[in-house]
Design an enzyme around this catalytic site. Structure first.
Site, PDB file in Angstrom:
ATOM      1  N   HIS A  21       0.845  -1.192   0.000  1.00  0.00           N
ATOM      2  CA  HIS A  21       0.000   0.000   0.000  1.00  0.00           C
ATOM      3  C   HIS A  21       0.881   1.243   0.000  1.00  0.00           C
ATOM      4  O   HIS A  21       2.111   1.125  -0.031  1.00  0.00           O
ATOM      5  CB  HIS A  21      -0.999  -0.025   1.165  1.00  0.00           C
ATOM      6  CG  HIS A  21      -0.379  -0.129   2.528  1.00  0.00           C
ATOM      7  ND1 HIS A  21       0.499   0.803   3.033  1.00  0.00           N
ATOM      8  CD2 HIS A  21      -0.512  -1.076   3.505  1.00  0.00           C
ATOM      9  CE1 HIS A  21       0.858   0.448   4.246  1.00  0.00           C
ATOM     10  NE2 HIS A  21       0.283  -0.701   4.555  1.00  0.00           N
ATOM     11  N   HIS A  24       3.996   1.511   2.277  1.00  0.00           N
ATOM     12  CA  HIS A  24       5.227   0.872   1.797  1.00  0.00           C
ATOM     13  C   HIS A  24       5.873   1.746   0.709  1.00  0.00           C
ATOM     14  O   HIS A  24       7.088   1.923   0.665  1.00  0.00           O
ATOM     15  CB  HIS A  24       4.953  -0.505   1.187  1.00  0.00           C
ATOM     16  CG  HIS A  24       4.271  -1.477   2.102  1.00  0.00           C
ATOM     17  ND1 HIS A  24       2.940  -1.786   1.980  1.00  0.00           N
ATOM     18  CD2 HIS A  24       4.737  -2.204   3.142  1.00  0.00           C
ATOM     19  CE1 HIS A  24       2.612  -2.669   2.914  1.00  0.00           C
ATOM     20  NE2 HIS A  24       3.674  -2.942   3.635  1.00  0.00           N
ATOM     21  N   CYS A 129       2.674 -10.920  20.025  1.00  0.00           N
ATOM     22  CA  CYS A 129       1.906 -10.608  18.812  1.00  0.00           C
ATOM     23  C   CYS A 129       2.539 -11.353  17.648  1.00  0.00           C
ATOM     24  O   CYS A 129       3.703 -11.124  17.326  1.00  0.00           O
ATOM     25  CB  CYS A 129       1.877  -9.113  18.520  1.00  0.00           C
ATOM     26  SG  CYS A 129       1.102  -8.741  16.917  1.00  0.00           S
ATOM     27  N   CYS A 132       3.617  -9.016  14.775  1.00  0.00           N
ATOM     28  CA  CYS A 132       4.879  -8.313  15.029  1.00  0.00           C
ATOM     29  C   CYS A 132       6.037  -9.293  15.188  1.00  0.00           C
ATOM     30  O   CYS A 132       7.189  -8.894  15.089  1.00  0.00           O
ATOM     31  CB  CYS A 132       4.831  -7.512  16.330  1.00  0.00           C
ATOM     32  SG  CYS A 132       3.722  -6.122  16.354  1.00  0.00           S
ATOM     33  N   CYS A 147      -2.316  -5.829  20.744  1.00  0.00           N
ATOM     34  CA  CYS A 147      -1.018  -5.343  20.266  1.00  0.00           C
ATOM     35  C   CYS A 147      -1.125  -3.839  19.996  1.00  0.00           C
ATOM     36  O   CYS A 147      -2.050  -3.402  19.319  1.00  0.00           O
ATOM     37  CB  CYS A 147      -0.625  -6.081  18.982  1.00  0.00           C
ATOM     38  SG  CYS A 147       0.689  -5.238  18.083  1.00  0.00           S
ATOM     39  N   HIS A 150      -0.870  -3.467  16.038  1.00  0.00           N
ATOM     40  CA  HIS A 150      -1.883  -4.089  15.179  1.00  0.00           C
ATOM     41  C   HIS A 150      -3.292  -4.105  15.764  1.00  0.00           C
ATOM     42  O   HIS A 150      -4.238  -4.465  15.076  1.00  0.00           O
ATOM     43  CB  HIS A 150      -1.465  -5.524  14.841  1.00  0.00           C
ATOM     44  CG  HIS A 150      -0.215  -5.559  14.028  1.00  0.00           C
ATOM     45  ND1 HIS A 150       1.020  -5.829  14.568  1.00  0.00           N
ATOM     46  CD2 HIS A 150      -0.015  -5.279  12.716  1.00  0.00           C
ATOM     47  CE1 HIS A 150       1.932  -5.752  13.612  1.00  0.00           C
ATOM     48  NE2 HIS A 150       1.335  -5.409  12.491  1.00  0.00           N
ATOM     49  N   LYS A 298      -4.023   5.580  10.633  1.00  0.00           N
ATOM     50  CA  LYS A 298      -2.799   5.026  10.074  1.00  0.00           C
ATOM     51  C   LYS A 298      -3.149   4.047   8.952  1.00  0.00           C
ATOM     52  O   LYS A 298      -4.081   3.260   9.067  1.00  0.00           O
ATOM     53  CB  LYS A 298      -2.018   4.293  11.162  1.00  0.00           C
ATOM     54  CG  LYS A 298      -0.732   3.662  10.648  1.00  0.00           C
ATOM     55  CD  LYS A 298       0.021   2.945  11.773  1.00  0.00           C
ATOM     56  CE  LYS A 298       1.298   2.312  11.250  1.00  0.00           C
ATOM     57  NZ  LYS A 298       1.171   0.927  10.826  1.00  0.00           N
ATOM     58  N   LYS A 301      -3.323  -2.581   5.984  1.00  0.00           N
ATOM     59  CA  LYS A 301      -4.056  -3.413   5.032  1.00  0.00           C
ATOM     60  C   LYS A 301      -5.413  -3.822   5.596  1.00  0.00           C
ATOM     61  O   LYS A 301      -6.281  -4.268   4.867  1.00  0.00           O
ATOM     62  CB  LYS A 301      -3.246  -4.650   4.680  1.00  0.00           C
ATOM     63  CG  LYS A 301      -3.016  -5.574   5.847  1.00  0.00           C
ATOM     64  CD  LYS A 301      -2.539  -6.923   5.358  1.00  0.00           C
ATOM     65  CE  LYS A 301      -2.361  -7.857   6.541  1.00  0.00           C
ATOM     66  NZ  LYS A 301      -2.211  -9.241   6.118  1.00  0.00           N
TER      67      LYS A 301
HETATM   68 ZN   LIG Z   1       1.512  -6.551  16.454  1.00  0.00          ZN
END
Ligand SMILES: [Zn+2]
Length: 512
Positions: A21, A24, A129, A132, A147, A150, A298, A301
């Site tokens: 996305h 990146h 996580c 992560c 997390c 995430h 933020k 995806k």
């Molecule tokens: Zn995470």
């Protein structure tokens, strides 16, 4: 022994399960602009990107598709190369952590830590996580269970692992931060890292035994290295560590690792500690950029803000894509993307300020001078010195790219472009033509095309495609790729008699 002679810069290696996305794309384009800028500066450059292909998440995604982990990563790897092509990224290397050059380099590096007594076994249990691939403390979790990156429920992972004596390196890290305040940029991120280390460090887990998809621990069958150790080491293994000592000496230490601020701790604490433990030089700088926000959220995806780079490139073109994010957002700060602001940048900065300028000037050279750059017959006067001042700001200002201040560099470059536009208005070559003032007209149009020549060179790191198209219009014999900053952007380098071509608009009107 070879000495370092290469400007070495990296992006983080990307996680192949992700759908690429614009988040990146942001890091990757910034790195590519920096790489092209250093090449324009005359440096030998080695620009690395790649994919991080190990870890439990990959195994699970592969299982869900009925594939082996290797089949899965091989299958999805091309989407990353497509993004690099779409964004016109000219990386020198692309590393996949499943390559042999990487796995053998990781093993020899980690063997060194083991031999030095920096690794030991212990059982660890804690919130983990999977996304992560990292343990968290309960305090770090959102509502004690999610997390912080995430916002997913963490698992409890209980493992006998090899541990790295990170705590032992806290004093060395603090010394590094004190002696090299430029090691972490921007300053706010350095402050964050420093206070994290000053509060005391725990040792960190360096291996996993619950699954096999990773780099095998040579001295402990059934264990693989923790994916973050494996991933960080890509910066060494791609540079030649463990495979080509000469290449490695010429490239290491890295000049800059570009990262997002969410992986700051890994790059500014764990990574230099690993290198210190192995007796290797630490990178010269880690530069952490901010988050890209869409509608205040933020980019990720998992929500609707995961915009694919190709969606924007299809509409605005690759040049605008590359320009927009670096001009709109201070590199290092969080910033917002919106379709409207991108459209405004396209129309105002690119189509009007730059595209119209080129079109007008080349059109006049066509109409008044038969398409041939005229002799600057009259002497330069007040209007020319005002223009020279503006172009001087542009030329000097671009040096802000050295410190990754792309926004400032582009603002100054547009001061120069604005000065050329004002010069055209002030000199009014259409009037000079009408009056038959051919010496004055020659001076004016020569000055304008000469400025376009410098502008083509200056925009080339950011908009290589537009720069090449503009360069081609100017009918110059020498290649754009042979130009250097600042020698090639000085005034007066345009040869008289060059045959210019107005051709198609540099930035045509956007589709509705
Ligand atoms: Zn995470």
């Amino acid at each position: 022994m070879a000495a370092k002679d290469t400007y070495y810069l990296t992006t983080p290696i990307y996680y192949p399960n992700d759908i690429p996305h614009i988040g990146h794309g942001y890091t990757t384009v910034a790195a590519d602009v920096l790489a092209r800028w250093r090449r324009l500066r005359g440096d030998r450059v080695y620009f690395l990107t790649g994919t991080d292909e190990h870890g439990l998440n990959i195994v699970r995604a592969a299982e869900a598709r009925g594939m082996t982990a290797q089949q899965h990563v091989d299958d999805i790897n091309p989407r990353w190369h497509e993004v690099l092509d779409t964004l016109q990224v000219a990386n020198d290397d692309f590393i996949r952590t499943t390559e042999q050059r990487h796995t053998s380099g990781v093993q020899s590096f980690m063997q060194r830590l083991y031999d030095n007594g920096d690794l030991y076994t212990a059982t660890y249990s804690g919130p983990y996580c999977v996304r992560c691939e990292a343990y968290y403390t309960v305090e770090e979790l959102i509502d004690g269970q999610l997390c912080p990156i995430h916002r997913r429920v963490v698992e409890t992972l209980d493992q006998e692992n090899w541990f790295f004596r990170l705590s032992k390196y806290a004093p060395d890290l603090l010394k590094l931060y004190d002696e090299h305040p430029e090691f972490v940029r921007p300053q706010s991120r350095m402050n964050e890292v420093r206070s994290f280390v000053a509060a005391g460090l725990d040792d960190i887990s360096a291996s996993r035994s619950a699954f096999e998809w990773g780099v095998a621990v040579p001295w402990e069958p059934g264990h693989v290295f923790y994916v973050w150790f494996d991933a960080l080491l890509n910066y060494l293994t791609a540079a030649g560590y463990g495979s080509d000592e000469g290449d490695f000496q010429r490239r290491w230490p890295a000049d800059v690792h570009l990262i997002g601020k969410d992986i700051l701790r890994f790059h500014c604490v764990y990574w230099p500690a690993m290198l210190l433990a192995a007796g290797l030089a630490v990178p010269r700088q880690v530069f952490a950029h901010g988050f890209l926000l869409v509608g205040g959220e933020k980019m990720s995806k998992s929500n609707a803000t995961g915009i694919r780079p190709a969606e924007l490139v299809d509409h605005f073109g690759v040049d605008c894509y590359r320009y927009y994010f670096l001009r709109e957002i201070s590199f290092g700060q969080d910033g917002s993307f919106s379709w409207e602001s991108m459209e405004a940048r396209y129309t105002t900065d690119l189509a009007n300020d730059l595209g119209n300028l080129a079109n007008r000037v080349l059109n006049m050279v066509g109409s008044y001078c038969g398409g041939t750059v005229p002799e600057p017959a009259a002497t330069a006067g007040g209007a020319e010195s005002a223009l020279a001042g503006g172009l001087g700001t542009a030329i000097e200002g671009m040096a802000a790219f050295d410190r990754l201040d792309f926004k400032k560099g582009l603002e100054d470059l547009w001061v120069g472009i604005g000065a050329v536009n004002r010069y055209v208005e002030a000199r009014a070559p259409w009037k000079l033509h009408k009056q038959g003032a051919s010496d004055e007209l020659g001076r004016c149009l020569y000055t304008c095309v000469d400025a376009l020549r410098a502008i083509a060179v200056l925009i080339s790191p950011v908009m290589p495609d537009a720069a090449a198209r503009l360069w081609a219009k100017l009918g110059l014999d020498e290649p754009l790729s042979g130009q250097r900053y600042p020698a090639s952007v000085q005034p007066g380098l345009l040869p008289v008699g060059a045959e210019v071509h107005r051709g198609e608009l540099l930035f045509p009107k956007l589709a509705e």
